[in-house]
Write an enzyme that holds these catalytic residues in place. Sequence first.
Site, mmCIF file in Angstrom:
data_model
loop_
_atom_site.group_PDB
_atom_site.id
_atom_site.type_symbol
_atom_site.label_atom_id
_atom_site.label_comp_id
_atom_site.label_asym_id
_atom_site.label_seq_id
_atom_site.Cartn_x
_atom_site.Cartn_y
_atom_site.Cartn_z
ATOM 1 N N HIS A 16 1.349 -46.188 87.608
ATOM 2 C CA HIS A 16 2.234 -47.015 86.783
ATOM 3 C C HIS A 16 2.377 -48.387 87.437
ATOM 4 C CE1 HIS A 16 5.541 -48.129 84.181
ATOM 5 N NE2 HIS A 16 6.222 -48.521 85.253
ATOM 6 N N CYS A 51 -30.499 -56.777 74.949
ATOM 7 C CA CYS A 51 -29.148 -56.657 75.512
ATOM 8 C C CYS A 51 -28.790 -57.835 76.421
ATOM 9 C CB CYS A 51 -29.043 -55.341 76.262
ATOM 10 S SG CYS A 51 -27.509 -55.150 77.155
#
Length: 462
Positions: free
Chosen positions: A441, A42
Amino acid sequence: MASYDVIVIGSGPGGYVAAIRASQLGLKTACVEGRETLGGTCLNVGCIPSKALLHATHQLHEAEHNFAKMGLKGKSPSVDWDQMQTYKGETIETNTKGIEFLFKKNKIDWLKGWGSIPEKGKVKVGDEVHEAKNIIIATGSDVATLKGVEIDEKIVVSSTGALSLPKIPKKMVVIGAGVIGLEMGSVYARLGTEVTVVEYLDKITPTMDGEVSKNFQKILQKQGLTFVLGAAVSGVETMKTKAKVSYTLKKDDSEEVLDADVVLVSTGRKPVTEGLGLKELGVEITERGFVKTDGHWKTNIDGIYAIGDATEGPMLAHKAEDEGMAAAEAIAGKAGHVNYDVIPSVIYTHPEVAAVGKTEEELKDAGHSYKVGKFSFMGNGRAKANFAADGFVKILADKDTDRILGAHIIGPMAGDLIHEICVAMEFGAAAEDVALTCHAHPTYSEAVREAALACGDGPIHM
Ligand code: NAI
């Protein structure tokens, strides 16, 4: 000779995490690693270096395709491949050194060399034999070879060779439209290589939700990748600097040939279990070559555990990490826990693709009655501002109870967005629970909420 409570063989994400957790739980721990650096496939030749190349080439793509639209004028950057390789190398180094630091901090001995188990309770590294009350096999996986194809890591490469090509090839053939093929194929396509992906099955990323897979293929084609599906590669012939890839089209048995400067073989990986002395010890191995374990990561031999790619299940670093932690906890007498129903998978292309839980096909096959809530990133303000509106979020929920059964995201930061659903699933949440949660948002995560709303009375922005 030293004596330990736990010796972990292998320092990949499974092994190093197991060692750290074991040490944190008060167990005297060592980890055997034969590579020059810790971190396994990895960190050294897999997830981390490929992400560096994906990041760099994505920046190039942005500069070439989107900068001018945003009023950022000027010549787009040219590619200095050697510098990109240096950047990749430095990224690897900071990560592998990080694990070395964590080993020191947690007083874990790094036994340098390749380990084997000469007998129960003993681990041999070089000429030294150490005692271990418990042994964790975390030896990972290696590239699976394909009949008729010889990997030389020059012209015919595995993912390892593909990360370090001496120069950017003109033409690349990728065998296998799985995770490695599409991530590395994307890297080279962005660098200007003509990339053709040959896949045995009729769709790319075959285990993925069908709708996502189809959409993903279209997006990658727009980015310049070519796909040959339903094609079985029968052989690769190499010349001095080139190769010819032969394949048979399943629909009519016709034989075709593709020319390439580099061929990437990405048709899967196989567990590493050889050379450890497992056969001699009588450790049970499955028909497919994995170390057999019970629900507590124990093999059939007392005091020997196994985790990660060397055992059954998805070959994912985070699955190995979870098992590493859990096995260490089991050894320490605690209840180790891995929820195999909630293991996300991510493909780090652009857009990213992420999934957790069941696909629509799996639910259909099981006769499960379900509903689908979908929301396109076209309806997400942040995605539109960032030229990242390709893709959608799809949530599958039980038709009667509304409980989330799976989620599939293709779109910006999908690999991060999926974790909201993972946590929801861990808590047995309904789609309505996500729908009723206030989302900031403007964020990409609003698309996840909208998909959850779509499981009920409907999304707002679609
Ligand atoms: P894969 O299993 O993801 O895909 C292999 C593909 O090759 C499949 O689509 C298969 O149908 C195809 N194939 C097999 N034989 C073929 C043939 N003869 N001709 C044409 N196509 C053929 O394997 P991949 O990409 O090599 O990855 C290996 C492992 O590493 C996987 O388990 C993957 O999950 C893991 N990995 C995960 C990453 C991530 O999580 N982002 C990144 C890289 C690897």
